[in-house]
Motif scaffolding. Sequence first.
Motif, PDB file in Angstrom:
ATOM      1  N   PRO A 190     -23.362 -91.900  66.503  1.00 42.31           N
ATOM      2  CA  PRO A 190     -23.302 -90.577  67.110  1.00 42.31           C
ATOM      3  C   PRO A 190     -24.166 -89.577  66.353  1.00 42.31           C
ATOM      4  N   MET A 191     -24.363 -88.430  66.965  1.00 39.75           N
ATOM      5  CA  MET A 191     -25.023 -87.293  66.327  1.00 39.75           C
ATOM      6  C   MET A 191     -24.219 -86.069  66.695  1.00 39.75           C
ATOM      7  N   GLY A 192     -23.956 -85.235  65.726  1.00 41.40           N
ATOM      8  CA  GLY A 192     -23.192 -84.036  66.017  1.00 41.40           C
ATOM      9  C   GLY A 192     -23.543 -82.907  65.072  1.00 41.40           C
ATOM     10  N   VAL A 193     -23.344 -81.698  65.570  1.00 41.28           N
ATOM     11  CA  VAL A 193     -23.563 -80.481  64.789  1.00 41.28           C
ATOM     12  C   VAL A 193     -22.226 -79.750  64.698  1.00 41.28           C
ATOM     13  N   HIS A 194     -21.901 -79.267  63.505  1.00 45.63           N
ATOM     14  CA  HIS A 194     -20.675 -78.501  63.302  1.00 45.63           C
ATOM     15  C   HIS A 194     -20.656 -77.312  64.267  1.00 45.63           C
ATOM     16  N   ARG A 195     -19.520 -77.075  64.857  1.00 49.54           N
ATOM     17  CA  ARG A 195     -19.378 -76.033  65.877  1.00 49.54           C
ATOM     18  C   ARG A 195     -19.945 -74.676  65.430  1.00 49.54           C
ATOM     19  N   GLY A 196     -19.747 -74.305  64.187  1.00 55.26           N
ATOM     20  CA  GLY A 196     -20.211 -73.017  63.699  1.00 55.26           C
ATOM     21  C   GLY A 196     -21.713 -72.915  63.505  1.00 55.26           C
ATOM     22  N   TYR A 197     -22.430 -74.017  63.674  1.00 50.74           N
ATOM     23  CA  TYR A 197     -23.882 -74.034  63.441  1.00 50.74           C
ATOM     24  C   TYR A 197     -24.684 -74.396  64.682  1.00 50.74           C
ATOM     25  N   ARG A 198     -24.016 -74.516  65.802  1.00 51.37           N
ATOM     26  CA  ARG A 198     -24.719 -74.885  67.031  1.00 51.37           C
ATOM     27  C   ARG A 198     -25.618 -73.751  67.510  1.00 51.37           C
TER      28      ARG A 198
ATOM     29  N   GLY B 252     -30.863 -74.934  66.178  1.00 50.89           N
ATOM     30  CA  GLY B 252     -31.913 -75.944  66.037  1.00 50.89           C
ATOM     31  C   GLY B 252     -31.567 -77.096  65.118  1.00 50.89           C
ATOM     32  N   TYR B 253     -30.366 -77.087  64.550  1.00 45.03           N
ATOM     33  CA  TYR B 253     -29.987 -78.170  63.642  1.00 45.03           C
ATOM     34  C   TYR B 253     -29.892 -79.520  64.353  1.00 45.03           C
ATOM     35  N   GLY B 254     -29.438 -79.514  65.600  1.00 46.01           N
ATOM     36  CA  GLY B 254     -29.338 -80.769  66.346  1.00 46.01           C
ATOM     37  C   GLY B 254     -30.700 -81.403  66.569  1.00 46.01           C
ATOM     38  N   THR B 255     -31.685 -80.576  66.892  1.00 47.41           N
ATOM     39  CA  THR B 255     -33.045 -81.076  67.087  1.00 47.41           C
ATOM     40  C   THR B 255     -33.594 -81.633  65.777  1.00 47.41           C
ATOM     41  N   LEU B 256     -33.396 -80.892  64.682  1.00 48.01           N
ATOM     42  CA  LEU B 256     -33.846 -81.370  63.371  1.00 48.01           C
ATOM     43  C   LEU B 256     -33.171 -82.685  62.994  1.00 48.01           C
TER      44      LEU B 256
ATOM     45  N   SER C 293     -24.806 -86.750  81.366  1.00 50.60           N
ATOM     46  CA  SER C 293     -25.636 -85.678  81.910  1.00 50.60           C
ATOM     47  C   SER C 293     -24.877 -84.355  81.966  1.00 50.60           C
ATOM     48  N   ALA C 294     -23.559 -84.400  82.017  1.00 51.71           N
ATOM     49  CA  ALA C 294     -22.753 -83.178  82.028  1.00 51.71           C
ATOM     50  C   ALA C 294     -22.707 -82.505  80.655  1.00 51.71           C
ATOM     51  N   ASN C 295     -23.102 -83.217  79.613  1.00 48.38           N
ATOM     52  CA  ASN C 295     -23.125 -82.658  78.262  1.00 48.38           C
ATOM     53  C   ASN C 295     -24.458 -81.936  78.073  1.00 48.38           C
ATOM     54  N   VAL C 296     -24.514 -80.711  78.568  1.00 45.91           N
ATOM     55  CA  VAL C 296     -25.751 -79.943  78.609  1.00 45.91           C
ATOM     56  C   VAL C 296     -26.326 -79.732  77.212  1.00 45.91           C
ATOM     57  N   GLY C 297     -25.470 -79.495  76.219  1.00 53.16           N
ATOM     58  CA  GLY C 297     -25.945 -79.284  74.848  1.00 53.16           C
ATOM     59  C   GLY C 297     -26.642 -80.510  74.292  1.00 53.16           C
ATOM     60  N   ALA C 298     -26.047 -81.678  74.502  1.00 55.06           N
ATOM     61  CA  ALA C 298     -26.654 -82.916  74.008  1.00 55.06           C
ATOM     62  C   ALA C 298     -27.973 -83.194  74.712  1.00 55.06           C
ATOM     63  N   VAL C 299     -27.979 -83.050  76.022  1.00 55.31           N
ATOM     64  CA  VAL C 299     -29.203 -83.325  76.786  1.00 55.31           C
ATOM     65  C   VAL C 299     -30.319 -82.389  76.349  1.00 55.31           C
TER      66      VAL C 299
ATOM     67  N   ALA D  45     -22.827 -79.310  54.836  1.00 55.80           N
ATOM     68  CA  ALA D  45     -23.239 -80.235  55.897  1.00 55.80           C
ATOM     69  C   ALA D  45     -23.085 -79.532  57.236  1.00 55.80           C
ATOM     70  N   VAL D  46     -24.175 -79.469  57.992  1.00 53.48           N
ATOM     71  CA  VAL D  46     -24.142 -78.807  59.287  1.00 53.48           C
ATOM     72  C   VAL D  46     -24.341 -79.789  60.435  1.00 53.48           C
ATOM     73  N   ALA D  47     -24.887 -80.958  60.158  1.00 53.95           N
ATOM     74  CA  ALA D  47     -25.097 -81.969  61.199  1.00 53.95           C
ATOM     75  C   ALA D  47     -25.073 -83.348  60.558  1.00 53.95           C
ATOM     76  N   VAL D  48     -24.624 -84.326  61.335  1.00 55.30           N
ATOM     77  CA  VAL D  48     -24.607 -85.719  60.872  1.00 55.30           C
ATOM     78  C   VAL D  48     -25.065 -86.619  62.007  1.00 55.30           C
ATOM     79  N   ALA D  49     -25.566 -87.776  61.628  1.00 57.66           N
ATOM     80  CA  ALA D  49     -25.958 -88.779  62.620  1.00 57.66           C
ATOM     81  C   ALA D  49     -25.880 -90.149  61.981  1.00 57.66           C
ATOM     82  N   ALA D  50     -25.642 -91.133  62.810  1.00 55.49           N
ATOM     83  CA  ALA D  50     -25.734 -92.533  62.388  1.00 55.49           C
ATOM     84  C   ALA D  50     -26.890 -93.151  63.154  1.00 55.49           C
ATOM     85  N   VAL D  51     -27.642 -93.996  62.483  1.00 55.45           N
ATOM     86  CA  VAL D  51     -28.711 -94.747  63.146  1.00 55.45           C
ATOM     87  C   VAL D  51     -28.433 -96.227  62.968  1.00 55.45           C
TER      88      VAL D  51
END
Length: 112
Positions: free
Chosen positions: A47-55, A58-62, A85-91, A28-34
Motif C-alpha cells: 500500500p501507499m498512504g499519506v497521514h491525514r494531516g499532511y494530505r 504533494g507528499y503522496g506524489t513524492l 476509481s471512486a478513490n479520487v485522492g489515490a487516482v 513520517a508523513v507518508a509510507v509505501a511498500a514495494v
Amino acid sequence: MAGWQAATEGPFGQSARILSLRDDDKRAVAVAAVWSSGTGRPGLIEPMGVHRGYRGRGYGTLMTRAAAASLRDMGSSSATVCAESANVGAVSTYLAAGFVAGPETTDWRRNI
C-alpha cells in the motif's frame, strides 16, 4: 510497525521494501511498500498512504515516485498501482506521479 515487519519477514520479504517519507521535523508523513517480481519483471506499489494531516501537499506524489524509483533500483521493468476509481485522492496522486489509468476492472464477490 509490527504488521509491516511481519509482512517483510514472510516468504516474499526479500522482494519487498518499506519506505517512509519524513517532513523537515523528521515526522513520517507518508509510507509505501514495494514488491518486486524480480529483475526484468513488473513491481507493485501497495500500500501507499499519506497521514491525514499532511494530505494535499504533494507528499503522496513524492512517495509514489520514490517507490517507483526503488522498484527500478531493484531491477523491476515497470511499476503498477491499484486503486478504486471512486478513490479520487489515490487516482489523482497516481496520475500526478506519472501513472496512466488502465481500464476499470470489476471485482468479484461471492454472497455467502
